[in-house]
Design a protein around this motif. Sequence first.
Motif, PDB file in Angstrom:
ATOM      1  N   LEU A  70      -1.328  27.973 -12.678  1.00 52.84           N
ATOM      2  CA  LEU A  70      -1.589  29.390 -12.299  1.00 52.84           C
ATOM      3  C   LEU A  70      -1.453  30.138 -13.580  1.00 52.84           C
ATOM      4  CD1 LEU A  70      -0.411  29.780  -8.880  1.00 52.84           C
ATOM      5  CD2 LEU A  70      -2.962  29.480  -9.291  1.00 52.84           C
ATOM      6  N   CYS A  71      -0.173  30.025 -14.382  1.00 53.18           N
ATOM      7  CA  CYS A  71       0.157  31.045 -15.490  1.00 53.18           C
ATOM      8  C   CYS A  71      -0.716  30.640 -16.572  1.00 53.18           C
ATOM      9  CB  CYS A  71       1.637  30.532 -15.888  1.00 53.18           C
ATOM     10  SG  CYS A  71       2.590  31.488 -14.936  1.00 53.18           S
ATOM     11  N   VAL A  72      -1.037  29.294 -16.762  1.00 50.78           N
ATOM     12  CA  VAL A  72      -2.231  29.086 -17.790  1.00 50.78           C
ATOM     13  C   VAL A  72      -3.492  29.498 -17.472  1.00 50.78           C
ATOM     14  CG1 VAL A  72      -3.349  26.967 -18.706  1.00 50.78           C
ATOM     15  CG2 VAL A  72      -0.753  26.855 -18.590  1.00 50.78           C
ATOM     16  N   GLY A  73      -4.040  29.392 -16.303  1.00 56.14           N
ATOM     17  CA  GLY A  73      -5.245  30.049 -15.767  1.00 56.14           C
ATOM     18  C   GLY A  73      -5.113  31.319 -16.068  1.00 56.14           C
ATOM     19  N   VAL A  74      -4.344  32.245 -15.608  1.00 54.47           N
ATOM     20  CA  VAL A  74      -4.182  33.609 -15.948  1.00 54.47           C
ATOM     21  C   VAL A  74      -4.115  33.842 -17.335  1.00 54.47           C
ATOM     22  CG1 VAL A  74      -3.076  35.928 -15.612  1.00 54.47           C
ATOM     23  CG2 VAL A  74      -3.185  34.068 -13.684  1.00 54.47           C
ATOM     24  N   ALA A  75      -3.502  33.215 -18.178  1.00 55.16           N
ATOM     25  CA  ALA A  75      -3.297  33.479 -19.594  1.00 55.16           C
ATOM     26  C   ALA A  75      -4.774  33.040 -20.085  1.00 55.16           C
ATOM     27  CB  ALA A  75      -2.533  32.490 -20.072  1.00 55.16           C
ATOM     28  N   LEU A  76      -5.530  32.246 -19.895  1.00 56.17           N
ATOM     29  CA  LEU A  76      -6.890  31.919 -20.246  1.00 56.17           C
ATOM     30  C   LEU A  76      -7.827  33.064 -19.720  1.00 56.17           C
ATOM     31  CD1 LEU A  76      -7.222  27.960 -19.579  1.00 56.17           C
ATOM     32  CD2 LEU A  76      -6.806  29.165 -21.898  1.00 56.17           C
ATOM     33  N   LEU A  77      -7.489  33.727 -18.652  1.00 56.49           N
ATOM     34  CA  LEU A  77      -8.239  34.619 -18.203  1.00 56.49           C
ATOM     35  C   LEU A  77      -8.254  35.820 -19.259  1.00 56.49           C
ATOM     36  CD1 LEU A  77     -10.639  35.791 -16.310  1.00 56.49           C
ATOM     37  CD2 LEU A  77      -8.562  36.302 -14.796  1.00 56.49           C
ATOM     38  N   ALA A  78      -6.839  36.051 -19.471  1.00 53.48           N
ATOM     39  CA  ALA A  78      -6.858  37.318 -20.313  1.00 53.48           C
ATOM     40  C   ALA A  78      -7.113  36.904 -21.550  1.00 53.48           C
ATOM     41  CB  ALA A  78      -5.088  37.461 -20.211  1.00 53.48           C
ATOM     42  N   LEU A  79      -7.041  35.909 -22.423  1.00 57.96           N
ATOM     43  CA  LEU A  79      -7.679  35.638 -23.629  1.00 57.96           C
ATOM     44  C   LEU A  79      -9.188  36.017 -23.816  1.00 57.96           C
ATOM     45  CD1 LEU A  79      -5.487  32.683 -24.863  1.00 57.96           C
ATOM     46  CD2 LEU A  79      -5.547  34.965 -25.570  1.00 57.96           C
ATOM     47  N   ALA A  80      -9.785  35.305 -22.578  1.00 57.67           N
ATOM     48  CA  ALA A  80     -11.206  35.686 -22.511  1.00 57.67           C
ATOM     49  C   ALA A  80     -11.762  36.849 -22.276  1.00 57.67           C
ATOM     50  CB  ALA A  80     -11.840  34.685 -21.355  1.00 57.67           C
ATOM     51  N   SER A  82      -9.996  39.599 -23.397  1.00 57.90           N
ATOM     52  CA  SER A  82      -9.391  40.201 -24.490  1.00 57.90           C
ATOM     53  C   SER A  82     -10.695  39.825 -25.623  1.00 57.90           C
ATOM     54  CB  SER A  82      -8.250  39.768 -25.158  1.00 57.90           C
ATOM     55  OG  SER A  82      -8.260  38.336 -25.700  1.00 57.90           O
ATOM     56  N   ALA A  83     -11.241  38.702 -25.817  1.00 56.86           N
ATOM     57  CA  ALA A  83     -12.509  38.440 -26.616  1.00 56.86           C
ATOM     58  C   ALA A  83     -13.497  39.347 -26.295  1.00 56.86           C
ATOM     59  CB  ALA A  83     -12.679  37.039 -26.647  1.00 56.86           C
ATOM     60  N   ALA A  84     -13.725  39.510 -25.040  1.00 56.69           N
ATOM     61  CA  ALA A  84     -15.060  40.580 -24.640  1.00 56.69           C
ATOM     62  C   ALA A  84     -14.843  41.932 -25.002  1.00 56.69           C
ATOM     63  CB  ALA A  84     -15.320  40.308 -23.266  1.00 56.69           C
ATOM     64  N   TRP A  85     -13.679  42.330 -24.887  1.00 63.10           N
ATOM     65  CA  TRP A  85     -13.158  43.699 -25.173  1.00 63.10           C
ATOM     66  C   TRP A  85     -13.114  44.172 -26.702  1.00 63.10           C
ATOM     67  CZ3 TRP A  85      -9.353  45.304 -21.007  1.00 63.10           C
ATOM     68  CH2 TRP A  85      -9.896  45.193 -19.604  1.00 63.10           C
ATOM     69  N   ARG A  89      -6.933  44.947 -26.930  1.00 59.86           N
ATOM     70  CA  ARG A  89      -6.866  43.499 -27.076  1.00 59.86           C
ATOM     71  C   ARG A  89      -5.434  42.994 -27.067  1.00 59.86           C
ATOM     72  NH1 ARG A  89     -11.275  41.108 -31.392  1.00 59.86           N
ATOM     73  NH2 ARG A  89     -13.308  41.758 -29.957  1.00 59.86           N
ATOM     74  N   LYS A  90      -4.646  43.623 -27.798  1.00 58.78           N
ATOM     75  CA  LYS A  90      -3.085  43.404 -27.917  1.00 58.78           C
ATOM     76  C   LYS A  90      -2.322  43.067 -26.624  1.00 58.78           C
ATOM     77  CE  LYS A  90      -1.732  44.590 -32.712  1.00 58.78           C
ATOM     78  NZ  LYS A  90      -0.759  45.349 -33.468  1.00 58.78           N
ATOM     79  N   PRO A  91      -2.415  44.024 -25.627  1.00 59.65           N
ATOM     80  CA  PRO A  91      -1.569  44.015 -24.561  1.00 59.65           C
ATOM     81  C   PRO A  91      -2.004  42.533 -23.850  1.00 59.65           C
ATOM     82  CG  PRO A  91      -2.242  46.161 -24.654  1.00 59.65           C
ATOM     83  CD  PRO A  91      -3.001  45.390 -25.694  1.00 59.65           C
ATOM     84  N   LEU A  92      -3.351  42.266 -23.877  1.00 57.84           N
ATOM     85  CA  LEU A  92      -3.710  41.046 -23.220  1.00 57.84           C
ATOM     86  C   LEU A  92      -3.338  39.943 -24.042  1.00 57.84           C
ATOM     87  CD1 LEU A  92      -7.473  41.912 -22.121  1.00 57.84           C
ATOM     88  CD2 LEU A  92      -5.423  41.632 -20.726  1.00 57.84           C
ATOM     89  N   TRP A  93      -3.323  39.890 -25.470  1.00 57.63           N
ATOM     90  CA  TRP A  93      -2.694  38.776 -26.259  1.00 57.63           C
ATOM     91  C   TRP A  93      -1.240  38.438 -25.599  1.00 57.63           C
ATOM     92  CZ3 TRP A  93      -5.037  40.192 -31.650  1.00 57.63           C
ATOM     93  CH2 TRP A  93      -6.387  39.888 -31.504  1.00 57.63           C
ATOM     94  N   TRP A  94      -0.438  39.720 -25.612  1.00 60.13           N
ATOM     95  CA  TRP A  94       0.932  39.670 -25.478  1.00 60.13           C
ATOM     96  C   TRP A  94       1.049  39.065 -24.042  1.00 60.13           C
ATOM     97  CZ3 TRP A  94       4.599  39.474 -28.691  1.00 60.13           C
ATOM     98  CH2 TRP A  94       4.467  39.959 -29.919  1.00 60.13           C
ATOM     99  N   LEU A  95       0.217  39.370 -23.114  1.00 60.59           N
ATOM    100  CA  LEU A  95       0.172  39.002 -21.506  1.00 60.59           C
ATOM    101  C   LEU A  95       0.090  37.531 -21.459  1.00 60.59           C
ATOM    102  CD1 LEU A  95       0.430  39.234 -18.464  1.00 60.59           C
ATOM    103  CD2 LEU A  95      -2.093  39.732 -18.574  1.00 60.59           C
ATOM    104  N   ALA A  96      -0.829  37.132 -22.200  1.00 55.50           N
ATOM    105  CA  ALA A  96      -1.267  35.556 -22.140  1.00 55.50           C
ATOM    106  C   ALA A  96      -0.101  34.957 -23.063  1.00 55.50           C
ATOM    107  CB  ALA A  96      -2.417  35.235 -23.039  1.00 55.50           C
ATOM    108  N   ALA A  97       0.654  35.328 -24.192  1.00 59.84           N
ATOM    109  CA  ALA A  97       1.465  34.735 -24.615  1.00 59.84           C
ATOM    110  C   ALA A  97       2.801  34.629 -23.511  1.00 59.84           C
ATOM    111  CB  ALA A  97       2.037  35.186 -25.995  1.00 59.84           C
ATOM    112  N   ALA A  98       3.062  35.613 -23.218  1.00 53.79           N
ATOM    113  CA  ALA A  98       4.340  35.904 -22.078  1.00 53.79           C
ATOM    114  C   ALA A  98       4.324  34.734 -21.007  1.00 53.79           C
ATOM    115  CB  ALA A  98       4.489  37.081 -21.680  1.00 53.79           C
TER     116      ALA A  98
END
Length: 401
Positions: A70-80, A82-85, A89-98
């Motif tokens: 589930l964590c990996v799935g949410v991280a991939l969603l956050a990266l996707a 951030s790529a559209a916005w 972007r930075k907060p979403l990258w940090w969220l994915a990394a965390a």
Amino acid sequence: MTWLSLPPEWLAALLEGLQATQQGLRTLLHAVGLAPDVHGQPAWPFAHRVAAEMLVVDAGHARRVLLSLLCVGVALLALATSAAWRRGRKPLWWLAAALVVFAPWPHRHLLLTPAVTTSLHQSPTGFTAQGIVRGQAVYQQHCVRCHGASANGEGPDAARLAMWPPNLNGALLWKRLDGELFWRVRHGMQGRNGAQTMPGFDTTQLTDAQVWEVLDYLQAHAAGQMLRESGTWDRPVRLPDVAVLCRQGRQHTARSLVGQRLRVVLPGSGSPLPADDPRLVSLVVAHPGPGAPHTPDAAAADAECLTTDTAAPLALALVLGVPASDLPGHQLIADRAGWLRARGQPGKAAWSEDDLVCRTAPAAQLPSADVAANAAGDGLQALIRRMDAEPVRLVRGGFPH
């Protein structure tokens, strides 16, 4: 259920998803030429596979795996996202990394287990009565001296081996994947010190089809031993497939009748056949006496469905754990999915819930019986209700099949 455990339906979904992922990866690699055909099916090209067995027995481990996914799935969603916005972007990258860093990753030695190239292979035989009987002949020719006539591991040559053969009459055959059982027959086994504990059989000794049929025979035999010793099928067993002829000259196989409840009748000499019942499709198995021609009598010939396959009574005798001569008078009921669920023994006049010998839980843990049906003397209705309410599912190596 503790907070660490998963609801059964969640665990089943997790196992199905992981198995589908492995099968899909194998299919993709086969399509691009990285997973060649081995023994007639695409190879599993990795040294390890998912250890589904551990997910079944260790609830805390299964929970960690699900949370990590589930964590990996949410991280991939956050990266996707951030790529559209363009902004934020930075907060979403940090969220994915965390999420990736702090996910409760399971231990590798619990998540993965050694694999062989045939680990994901599945039996192509269809569990037919004829295949089971052929497998029995191969077993008696090539395996009986080590594994024993009753497959208990105590054959005449067993004592001379580096390790005694395992008892093949319990749940062992259901605890291993089809393809890994095939590999062990084909390539043999070695102990921890590298010494051979079981010889393999190359293609000059046994064809791939013969190996699969031996495994079918062993499963049918083990099912019969379970039933004879404990009075239950602890693991689901399919009705052996046979060619059948139904009324109006319609030709079928038993497997093609899946979707309907099937009553299998092994008539006794001179005994009347049970009356047709709209809740069940009746299949009569012609069973001649020793030396008699395999031709049905007039009553059997008028049955709803009939099989004259000479392998059918032999395979059913194995599954029931009785000599073929003791078959007359037995009945079986297969559920809509084709699993054998109930056994009627010779001399018993009517069905009852006690005849349900393949259950999902001990009787004390199951819902109460249909009181109205029992009061009306319709034990078959109570049995059908219980059977439909408690479906069974085959699990091999931890993976649902």
